[in-house]
Design an enzyme around this catalytic site. Structure first.
Site, short mmCIF file in Angstrom:
data_model
loop_
_atom_site.label_atom_id
_atom_site.label_comp_id
_atom_site.label_asym_id
_atom_site.label_seq_id
_atom_site.Cartn_x
_atom_site.Cartn_y
_atom_site.Cartn_z
N ILE A 8 27.96 34.73 36.13
CA ILE A 8 28.77 33.86 35.64
C ILE A 8 28.13 32.75 35.50
O ILE A 8 28.35 31.73 34.97
CB ILE A 8 29.84 34.01 35.95
CG1 ILE A 8 30.83 35.71 35.62
CG2 ILE A 8 30.74 33.16 35.78
CD1 ILE A 8 31.84 35.90 36.25
N VAL A 42 24.06 30.22 50.55
CA VAL A 42 25.73 29.08 51.53
C VAL A 42 26.38 29.93 51.87
O VAL A 42 26.70 29.76 52.14
CB VAL A 42 26.54 29.81 49.80
CG1 VAL A 42 26.11 29.65 48.28
CG2 VAL A 42 27.16 31.72 49.58
N ASN A 100 29.75 29.58 42.67
CA ASN A 100 30.18 30.28 41.93
C ASN A 100 29.36 31.22 42.31
O ASN A 100 30.14 32.67 42.39
CB ASN A 100 29.68 30.60 40.35
CG ASN A 100 29.07 31.97 39.96
OD1 ASN A 100 30.08 32.63 39.22
ND2 ASN A 100 27.63 32.23 40.37
N TYR A 130 36.86 41.91 49.64
CA TYR A 130 36.47 41.51 49.20
C TYR A 130 38.15 40.10 48.70
O TYR A 130 38.08 39.25 47.94
CB TYR A 130 35.77 42.18 47.86
CG TYR A 130 35.99 41.33 46.25
CD1 TYR A 130 34.62 40.63 46.44
CD2 TYR A 130 36.60 41.52 45.73
CE1 TYR A 130 34.72 39.69 45.30
CE2 TYR A 130 36.42 40.66 44.34
CZ TYR A 130 35.43 39.41 43.88
OH TYR A 130 34.67 39.24 42.98
N LYS A 171 38.83 36.62 48.09
CA LYS A 171 39.39 35.60 47.16
C LYS A 171 40.59 35.18 47.61
O LYS A 171 40.72 33.72 46.34
CB LYS A 171 39.25 36.12 46.20
CG LYS A 171 37.94 36.87 45.44
CD LYS A 171 36.51 35.94 44.98
CE LYS A 171 35.81 36.41 45.00
NZ LYS A 171 34.72 35.32 44.08
N THR A 208 28.60 41.91 33.95
CA THR A 208 27.51 41.37 35.04
C THR A 208 26.82 42.36 35.99
O THR A 208 27.53 43.62 36.09
CB THR A 208 28.16 40.10 35.52
OG1 THR A 208 28.77 40.06 36.57
CG2 THR A 208 28.80 38.31 34.89
P1 NDP Z 1 25.91 38.48 39.98
O1 NDP Z 1 26.44 39.79 40.42
O2 NDP Z 1 25.65 38.58 38.23
O3 NDP Z 1 26.03 37.17 40.81
C1 NDP Z 1 26.31 36.78 41.64
C2 NDP Z 1 25.58 35.22 41.70
O4 NDP Z 1 26.14 34.70 43.51
C3 NDP Z 1 23.74 35.59 41.97
O5 NDP Z 1 23.92 34.71 41.36
C4 NDP Z 1 23.14 35.37 43.39
O6 NDP Z 1 21.93 35.14 43.51
C5 NDP Z 1 24.38 35.02 43.87
N1 NDP Z 1 24.85 35.01 44.91
C6 NDP Z 1 24.89 36.30 46.15
N2 NDP Z 1 25.33 36.34 47.58
C7 NDP Z 1 25.35 34.62 47.59
C8 NDP Z 1 24.32 33.74 49.02
N3 NDP Z 1 24.45 34.41 50.34
N4 NDP Z 1 24.23 32.77 49.07
C9 NDP Z 1 23.47 32.01 47.68
N5 NDP Z 1 23.46 32.07 46.24
C10 NDP Z 1 25.02 33.57 46.33
O7 NDP Z 1 27.77 38.80 40.15
P2 NDP Z 1 28.69 37.41 38.78
O8 NDP Z 1 27.93 36.33 38.78
O9 NDP Z 1 29.52 39.14 38.68
O10 NDP Z 1 30.08 37.11 40.02
C11 NDP Z 1 30.00 35.46 39.97
C12 NDP Z 1 31.15 35.37 40.75
O11 NDP Z 1 32.46 36.00 39.85
C13 NDP Z 1 31.39 35.86 42.53
O12 NDP Z 1 32.04 35.01 42.94
C14 NDP Z 1 32.50 36.69 41.67
O13 NDP Z 1 33.07 36.88 42.72
C15 NDP Z 1 33.42 36.41 40.36
N6 NDP Z 1 33.99 37.29 40.11
C16 NDP Z 1 33.19 38.15 39.21
C17 NDP Z 1 33.99 39.38 38.39
C18 NDP Z 1 33.18 40.08 37.37
O14 NDP Z 1 33.60 41.46 37.40
N7 NDP Z 1 31.87 40.71 37.20
C19 NDP Z 1 35.39 39.41 37.97
C20 NDP Z 1 35.90 37.79 39.04
C21 NDP Z 1 35.33 37.17 39.67
P3 NDP Z 1 21.00 35.87 44.33
O15 NDP Z 1 20.37 36.34 42.88
O16 NDP Z 1 20.66 35.64 44.87
O17 NDP Z 1 21.81 37.34 45.01
#
Ligand code: NDP
Length: 253
Positions: free
Chosen positions: A18, A60, A86, A151, A155, A186
């Site tokens: 996302i 983060v 995000n 989780y 949230k 994703t």
């Molecule tokens: P992904 O697993 O595809 O991506 C997660 C992102 O968060 C990556 O860019 C990851 O980077 C980053 N991240 C995770 N941990 C850390 C950290 N400690 N420090 C910095 N960056 C970090 O997940 P989504 O794109 O699906 O999720 C994005 C957001 O949307 C999240 O907050 C999730 O909870 C929320 N969301 C997602 C849903 C879904 O169904 N997919 C539904 C509702 C909400 P890195 O490469 O470093 O791991």
């Protein structure tokens, strides 16, 4: 669409999923986009794709590392006008198998990560009397789901923080909102599907279909749909919208 020209947007977790879609959408709307995440190669790849101008490796959950990254990016591309918190991740287990450490880990990533982001940029936004903060929460901020209590709790905390901050900043030119996606296509969902397969022996198509059924439209949300909602909240037309939780979930909420 170029209504974000001249705006510097910082997106956490902008390297994939996302966050990468949000980076692309804000860049397409004219913003100068910076991204942070933990993986250098995928951060660089977003710059190569034209979705971001600058990046820094930062976790983060580590306030010092994040603050240093935000400061360095502000020096490169100017004060941060838009922050999209995000970065996040899920943990699935029945409550009885979720330890106190699992709860702390989910709160550190999904909630304290947002706190660190806001603390790094809000004072500057208030001083300039202008800013947009968008927190990517979830439908899990608005309802419960079984087997993801840590989780869901984290949230819900993000939404509580957003509502309070919106009131505290209401006269400062800053807006603070949540976007609440339903199940979105994703890596996060791919990982959950894999876990369910391991635990139950079911097949991937069946598990994905079950997740899609949670959405009354019968499909997974696409990252670009979440990005479109974020872009609108960051634009000049959304100046009176603050403290809201905007579901992007096909009618699930
Ligand atoms: P992904 O697993 O595809 O991506 C997660 C992102 O968060 C990556 O860019 C990851 O980077 C980053 N991240 C995770 N941990 C850390 C950290 N400690 N420090 C910095 N960056 C970090 O997940 P989504 O794109 O699906 O999720 C994005 C957001 O949307 C999240 O907050 C999730 O909870 C929320 N969301 C997602 C849903 C879904 O169904 N997919 C539904 C509702 C909400 P890195 O490469 O470093 O791991």
């Amino acid at each position: 669409m170029d209504n974000l020209t001249g705006r510097h947007a910082l997106i956490t977790g902008g390297n994939r999923g996302i966050g990468a879609a949000i980076a692309g959408a804000l860049a397409a709307a004219g913003a100068t986009v910076s991204i942070v995440g933990r993986d250098e190669a995928s951060l660089k790849a977003q710059v190569d794709l034209g979705r971001a101008r600058a990046w820094r490796v930062a976790d983060v959950t580590d306030q010092g590392s994040f603050a240093a990254a935000a400061q360095a990016l502000a020096q490169t591309s100017g004060p941060i006008d838009i922050l999209v918190n995000n970065a996040g991740g899920a943990f699935s287990a029945p409550f009885a198998k979720t330890s106190a450490d699992d709860f702390r880990r989910m709160m550190d990533l999904n909630f304290m990560g947002v706190v660190h982001g806001v603390q790094a940029v809000l004072p500057g936004m208030v001083a300039r009397r202008s800013g947009r903060i968008v927190n990517i929460a979830s439908t899990a901020a608005l309802k419960g789901y079984a087997y993801v209590s840590a989780y869901v709790a984290a949230k819900h905390a993000v939404l509580g923080l957003t509502r309070s901050l919106a009131l505290e900043t209401a006269r400062s030119g800053v807006t603070v909102n949540c976007v609440c996606p339903g199940f979105t296509d994703t890596d996060l969902i791919a990982d959950s599907v894999e876990l369910i397969i391991q635990k139950t022996g079911r097949v991937a198509t069946e598990v994905r279909a079950e997740l899609a059924r949670a959405n009354p439209q019968g499909r997974l949300i696409q990252p670009d749909e979440v990005a479109a909602a974020v872009t609108w909240l960051c634009g000049p037309g959304a100046g009176s919208v603050t403290g809201v939780a905007l579901p992007v979930a096909g009618g699930e909420i």
